[in-house]
Design an enzyme around this catalytic site. Structure first.
Site, short mmCIF file in Angstrom:
data_model
loop_
_atom_site.label_atom_id
_atom_site.label_comp_id
_atom_site.label_asym_id
_atom_site.label_seq_id
_atom_site.Cartn_x
_atom_site.Cartn_y
_atom_site.Cartn_z
N GLY A 152 0.85 -1.20 0.00
CA GLY A 152 0.00 0.00 0.00
C GLY A 152 0.88 1.24 0.00
O GLY A 152 2.01 1.22 -0.47
N ILE A 228 7.01 -3.12 10.89
CA ILE A 228 6.51 -1.79 11.27
C ILE A 228 4.98 -1.78 11.11
O ILE A 228 4.37 -0.70 11.06
CB ILE A 228 7.15 -0.65 10.44
CG1 ILE A 228 7.12 -0.93 8.94
CG2 ILE A 228 8.58 -0.41 10.89
CD1 ILE A 228 5.86 -0.62 8.25
N ARG A 230 1.95 -4.49 12.46
CA ARG A 230 1.30 -4.83 13.73
C ARG A 230 1.90 -6.14 14.22
O ARG A 230 2.24 -7.01 13.41
CB ARG A 230 -0.21 -5.04 13.53
CG ARG A 230 -1.02 -3.78 13.33
CD ARG A 230 -1.13 -2.94 14.60
NE ARG A 230 -1.97 -1.78 14.42
CZ ARG A 230 -1.54 -0.56 14.05
NH1 ARG A 230 -0.25 -0.35 13.82
NH2 ARG A 230 -2.38 0.44 13.91
N ASP A 254 9.23 -2.89 15.54
CA ASP A 254 8.61 -1.69 16.14
C ASP A 254 7.29 -2.04 16.81
O ASP A 254 6.74 -1.22 17.54
CB ASP A 254 8.37 -0.64 15.04
CG ASP A 254 7.83 0.68 15.59
OD1 ASP A 254 8.35 1.13 16.64
OD2 ASP A 254 6.92 1.26 14.98
N GLU A 259 1.72 -5.14 23.28
CA GLU A 259 2.41 -3.90 23.65
C GLU A 259 1.80 -3.31 24.93
O GLU A 259 0.59 -3.36 25.10
CB GLU A 259 2.29 -2.88 22.50
CG GLU A 259 3.01 -3.36 21.28
CD GLU A 259 2.70 -2.53 20.03
OE1 GLU A 259 2.08 -1.46 20.14
OE2 GLU A 259 3.07 -2.99 18.95
N HIS A 277 7.03 1.03 19.21
CA HIS A 277 5.91 1.42 18.32
C HIS A 277 5.92 2.93 18.06
O HIS A 277 5.05 3.67 18.52
CB HIS A 277 4.56 0.98 18.91
CG HIS A 277 3.46 0.97 17.87
ND1 HIS A 277 2.39 0.11 17.92
CD2 HIS A 277 3.26 1.71 16.76
CE1 HIS A 277 1.59 0.33 16.88
NE2 HIS A 277 2.11 1.31 16.16
C1 GLV Z 1 0.18 3.38 13.93
O1 GLV Z 1 0.50 2.29 14.26
C2 GLV Z 1 -0.95 3.69 13.10
O2 GLV Z 1 -1.69 2.77 12.72
O3 GLV Z 1 -1.15 4.87 12.78
#
Ligand code: GLV
Length: 311
Positions: A152, A228, A230, A254, A259, A277
């Protein structure tokens, strides 16, 4: 009279202050009994603001029969039950585009830091170990292929940056986007074709565990995984096990399943780079995300179309 809304959990302070200046904000997390608080507000609340990590459950939506808008402070709305919201006639908004570049930057930072062992080098200097000898040599970025799961906006921004480092690009996603990069429908096939794999897809049921044990084992002892997206997109126990036993070369992470708790075993591993994160966590980007939240809320109260609805 000020319009009212519920804020489910704290958000970026400047945005929260702006909300509090313009609306009567009920801070749900401050209530000792959140269900009772929702019941108390049920007959008059049609707007909720929530950070991405907190989201909103279907039962909480049902507790607010007048609810019409959930403005989520995040691009990823996986913590909001969007299917339930749609069924209940509630619009959900997110904060796309404004964070794309920062998140892609962090992906590259984690790729570089993991491949070149930047965090380990930093620890090596600080601990005085450099006085006793040299840091072991690392892998190089040269000649490597980067696999991207989820092509994306963020995936494409990562690809652009990676090309500047001479990386070849391949990707996986729901469909071939004909971007001039090799496409693999199967994540294991992508893992076979790459040296470094980065997850940049949305979270939620559609991608749960897409970075499976098989994907991790296919990347192998020289492979690097960067997340980066989830924590939910990866089989985290399989990832930890492969890292601990050297069946995966390294990881830059991240995001995590639970979390802010991080699997204990990862804390001991020098070949792992950990971040709390922070993909979008710059002042400029959080300000821009906050503005989108404010714009969506203001549009709702002005009976205008919502700028960034997802459903
Ligand atoms: C951060 O993890 C977001 O989804 O903006």
């Amino acid at each position: 009279m000020k319009s009212e809304l519920i804020l489910m959990a704290p958000i970026y302070a400047a945005t929260q202050q702006h909300l509090e200046a313009h609306y009567l904000v009920h801070c749900l997390w401050q209530a000792s009994d959140q269900a009772a608080k929702l019941a108390e507000l049920a007959d008059r609340i049609d707007t909720v603001v929530t950070p991405g990590g907190r989201g909103m459950k279907a039962a909480e939506m049902r507790a607010l029969p007048k609810l019409k808008v959930i403005a989520c402070f995040a691009v990823g709305v996986d913590a909001v039950d969007v299917a339930a919201a749609t069924e209940l006639g509630i619009k959900v908004t997110n904060t796309p585009d404004v964070l794309t570049e920062d998140v892609a930057d962090l992906a590259l930072a984690l790729i570089l830091a993991t491949v070149r062992r930047v965090a380990a080098g930093d620890r090596f200097v600080r601990s005085g170990d450099w006085l006793k000898g040299a840091l072991p040599l690392t892998q190089s970025m040269r000649g490597k292929t980067l696999g991207i799961i989820g092509m994306g906006r963020i995936g494409q921004a990562i690809a652009q940056r990676a090309e500047a480092f001479g990386l070849r690009i391949a990707y996986q996603g729901p469909r071939d986007k004909h971007l001039g990069y090799a496409y693999h429908a199967d994540p294991v096939d992508l893992a076979k074709a790459c040296d470094i794999l980065v997850a940049a897809c949305p979270g939620g049921d559609a991608t749960r565990g897409i970075v499976s044990k098989a994907v991790i084992e296919t990347l192998g002892p020289e492979g690097v995984f960067v997340n980066i997206a989830r924590g939910s997109v990866v089989d985290e126990p399989a990832l930890v096990d492969a890292l601990v036993h050297g069946r995966l070369g390294g990881a830059g992470l991240d995001v995590f399943v639970d979390e802010p708790r991080v699997p204990e075993a990862l804390l001991m591993l020098d070949q792992v780079v950990l971040q709390p994160h922070v993909g979008s966590a710059s002042h400029a980007t959080r300000t821009a995300m906050g503005q989108l939240v404010l714009d969506n809320v203001a549009a709702w109260f002005a009976k205008q179309p919502l700028p960034t609805a997802v459903n």
